[in-house]
Structure formats: C-alpha cells, structure tokens
Design a protein around this motif. Structure first.
Motif, PDB file in Angstrom:
ATOM      1  N   MET A   1      36.574  44.069  26.335  1.00  0.00           N
ATOM      2  CA  MET A   1      37.971  43.672  26.301  1.00  0.00           C
ATOM      3  C   MET A   1      38.698  44.122  27.570  1.00  0.00           C
ATOM      4  O   MET A   1      39.509  43.391  28.107  1.00  0.00           O
ATOM      5  CB  MET A   1      38.622  44.257  25.047  1.00  0.00           C
ATOM      6  CG  MET A   1      40.030  43.793  24.841  1.00  0.00           C
ATOM      7  SD  MET A   1      40.029  42.032  24.534  1.00  0.00           S
ATOM      8  CE  MET A   1      41.430  41.868  23.532  1.00  0.00           C
ATOM      9  N   ALA A   2      38.385  45.341  28.004  1.00  0.00           N
ATOM     10  CA  ALA A   2      39.025  45.857  29.218  1.00  0.00           C
ATOM     11  C   ALA A   2      38.638  45.007  30.426  1.00  0.00           C
ATOM     12  O   ALA A   2      39.445  44.823  31.347  1.00  0.00           O
ATOM     13  CB  ALA A   2      38.641  47.312  29.436  1.00  0.00           C
ATOM     14  N   LEU A   3      37.424  44.486  30.413  1.00  0.00           N
ATOM     15  CA  LEU A   3      36.980  43.640  31.518  1.00  0.00           C
ATOM     16  C   LEU A   3      37.801  42.353  31.582  1.00  0.00           C
ATOM     17  O   LEU A   3      38.179  41.898  32.671  1.00  0.00           O
ATOM     18  CB  LEU A   3      35.490  43.321  31.357  1.00  0.00           C
ATOM     19  CG  LEU A   3      34.846  42.533  32.492  1.00  0.00           C
ATOM     20  CD1 LEU A   3      34.942  43.317  33.789  1.00  0.00           C
ATOM     21  CD2 LEU A   3      33.416  42.212  32.168  1.00  0.00           C
ATOM     22  N   LEU A   4      38.111  41.781  30.434  1.00  0.00           N
ATOM     23  CA  LEU A   4      38.947  40.571  30.401  1.00  0.00           C
ATOM     24  C   LEU A   4      40.363  40.857  30.898  1.00  0.00           C
ATOM     25  O   LEU A   4      40.950  40.049  31.614  1.00  0.00           O
ATOM     26  CB  LEU A   4      38.992  40.007  28.985  1.00  0.00           C
ATOM     27  CG  LEU A   4      37.748  39.285  28.509  1.00  0.00           C
ATOM     28  CD1 LEU A   4      37.910  38.862  27.048  1.00  0.00           C
ATOM     29  CD2 LEU A   4      37.458  38.084  29.372  1.00  0.00           C
ATOM     30  N   VAL A   5      40.909  41.998  30.527  1.00  0.00           N
ATOM     31  CA  VAL A   5      42.244  42.378  30.991  1.00  0.00           C
ATOM     32  C   VAL A   5      42.236  42.556  32.502  1.00  0.00           C
ATOM     33  O   VAL A   5      43.143  42.093  33.206  1.00  0.00           O
ATOM     34  CB  VAL A   5      42.717  43.673  30.278  1.00  0.00           C
ATOM     35  CG1 VAL A   5      43.989  44.203  30.896  1.00  0.00           C
ATOM     36  CG2 VAL A   5      42.896  43.413  28.794  1.00  0.00           C
ATOM     37  N   LEU A   7      40.137  41.192  34.650  1.00  0.00           N
ATOM     38  CA  LEU A   7      39.959  39.867  35.251  1.00  0.00           C
ATOM     39  C   LEU A   7      41.272  39.088  35.257  1.00  0.00           C
ATOM     40  O   LEU A   7      41.636  38.470  36.264  1.00  0.00           O
ATOM     41  CB  LEU A   7      38.879  39.088  34.492  1.00  0.00           C
ATOM     42  CG  LEU A   7      38.584  37.684  34.997  1.00  0.00           C
ATOM     43  CD1 LEU A   7      38.034  37.736  36.412  1.00  0.00           C
ATOM     44  CD2 LEU A   7      37.630  36.979  34.064  1.00  0.00           C
ATOM     45  N   HIS A   8      41.984  39.138  34.153  1.00  0.00           N
ATOM     46  CA  HIS A   8      43.267  38.444  34.061  1.00  0.00           C
ATOM     47  C   HIS A   8      44.261  39.011  35.065  1.00  0.00           C
ATOM     48  O   HIS A   8      44.996  38.266  35.730  1.00  0.00           O
ATOM     49  CB  HIS A   8      43.814  38.556  32.638  1.00  0.00           C
ATOM     50  CG  HIS A   8      45.066  37.784  32.436  1.00  0.00           C
ATOM     51  ND1 HIS A   8      46.315  38.342  32.570  1.00  0.00           N
ATOM     52  CD2 HIS A   8      45.274  36.478  32.130  1.00  0.00           C
ATOM     53  CE1 HIS A   8      47.225  37.430  32.346  1.00  0.00           C
ATOM     54  NE2 HIS A   8      46.619  36.286  32.075  1.00  0.00           N
ATOM     55  N   THR A   9      44.281  40.318  35.227  1.00  0.00           N
ATOM     56  CA  THR A   9      45.181  40.961  36.184  1.00  0.00           C
ATOM     57  C   THR A   9      44.842  40.554  37.606  1.00  0.00           C
ATOM     58  O   THR A   9      45.733  40.229  38.400  1.00  0.00           O
ATOM     59  CB  THR A   9      45.099  42.493  36.031  1.00  0.00           C
ATOM     60  OG1 THR A   9      45.419  42.840  34.694  1.00  0.00           O
ATOM     61  CG2 THR A   9      46.044  43.184  36.975  1.00  0.00           C
ATOM     62  N   ALA A  14      46.049  37.373  42.464  1.00  0.00           N
ATOM     63  CA  ALA A  14      45.611  36.398  43.465  1.00  0.00           C
ATOM     64  C   ALA A  14      46.513  35.173  43.459  1.00  0.00           C
ATOM     65  O   ALA A  14      46.908  34.653  44.513  1.00  0.00           O
ATOM     66  CB  ALA A  14      44.162  35.997  43.201  1.00  0.00           C
ATOM     67  N   TRP A  15      46.875  34.692  42.262  1.00  0.00           N
ATOM     68  CA  TRP A  15      47.739  33.525  42.118  1.00  0.00           C
ATOM     69  C   TRP A  15      49.112  33.789  42.722  1.00  0.00           C
ATOM     70  O   TRP A  15      49.627  33.004  43.509  1.00  0.00           O
ATOM     71  CB  TRP A  15      47.834  33.171  40.637  1.00  0.00           C
ATOM     72  CG  TRP A  15      48.629  31.967  40.313  1.00  0.00           C
ATOM     73  CD1 TRP A  15      49.895  31.932  39.810  1.00  0.00           C
ATOM     74  CD2 TRP A  15      48.238  30.601  40.470  1.00  0.00           C
ATOM     75  NE1 TRP A  15      50.298  30.636  39.635  1.00  0.00           N
ATOM     76  CE2 TRP A  15      49.298  29.798  40.035  1.00  0.00           C
ATOM     77  CE3 TRP A  15      47.085  29.990  40.926  1.00  0.00           C
ATOM     78  CZ2 TRP A  15      49.240  28.414  40.054  1.00  0.00           C
ATOM     79  CZ3 TRP A  15      47.036  28.598  40.939  1.00  0.00           C
ATOM     80  CH2 TRP A  15      48.100  27.839  40.508  1.00  0.00           C
ATOM     81  N   LEU A  16      49.717  34.924  42.353  1.00  0.00           N
ATOM     82  CA  LEU A  16      51.048  35.257  42.871  1.00  0.00           C
ATOM     83  C   LEU A  16      51.005  35.565  44.365  1.00  0.00           C
ATOM     84  O   LEU A  16      51.947  35.243  45.102  1.00  0.00           O
ATOM     85  CB  LEU A  16      51.638  36.422  42.088  1.00  0.00           C
ATOM     86  CG  LEU A  16      51.954  36.114  40.623  1.00  0.00           C
ATOM     87  CD1 LEU A  16      52.444  37.375  39.913  1.00  0.00           C
ATOM     88  CD2 LEU A  16      52.974  35.006  40.500  1.00  0.00           C
TER      89      LEU A  16
END
Length: 84
Positions: A1-5, A7-9, A14-16
């Motif tokens: 779960m921490a890996l998904l968080v 990755l999302h961060t 990168a997007w911003l």
C-alpha cells in the motif's frame, strides 16, 4: 500500500512539475496584449453563454415547470424514459 502512495505522489509531482515548466515558458506569450485581449474576450463569451444557458432552462427545473417550448421537449423525454 505504501508503494502505491509513493507512486501516486511521484506521479503527481511529475505532473505538476510539467505544468510549472510549461507555464514558465508560456508566460512571455500569455502577457502579450493581443493574447491577453483574446483570452479576456473568450472568457467573456463563455461566461455569457453559460448565463444564457442557465437562464433559458431555469423554469424547466422547478417543481411545476412553466409551459415553455423548450420545456415541452424535455417533459416528453422524461416521460418516455419513465415508460421504459
């Protein structure tokens, strides 16, 4: 779960960051008087269009819609949808 968080961060950063780079390059173009006027006019037309759209359909959304031509078609569509 921490890996998904994580990755999302990272994807969000990168997007911003891409937005920041793009807008930092575009700031010179956006501050030109001609572009500034065009953006102002476009925004004005969009806001007026939304206002006209809302004012044209305001009576159709009430509990007892007025007998306006634009409301009649919607009432028929609602009745047909309820029959299904």
């Amino acid at each position: 779960m921490a890996l998904l968080v994580l990755l999302h961060t990272l994807l969000t950063l990168a997007w911003l960051g891409g937005y920041v780079l793009l807008l930092s390059k575009a700031v010179q173009v956006l501050h030109r008087p001609r572009v500034h006027r065009a953006l102002g006019r476009t925004t004005g037309v969009v806001v007026i269009g939304f206002g006209l759209g809302v004012s044209g359909t305001a009576g159709c959304r009430s509990a007892r819609p007025r007998r306006l031509p634009q409301c009649e078609g919607r009432a028929l569509l609602r009745a047909a949808a309820q029959d299904r």
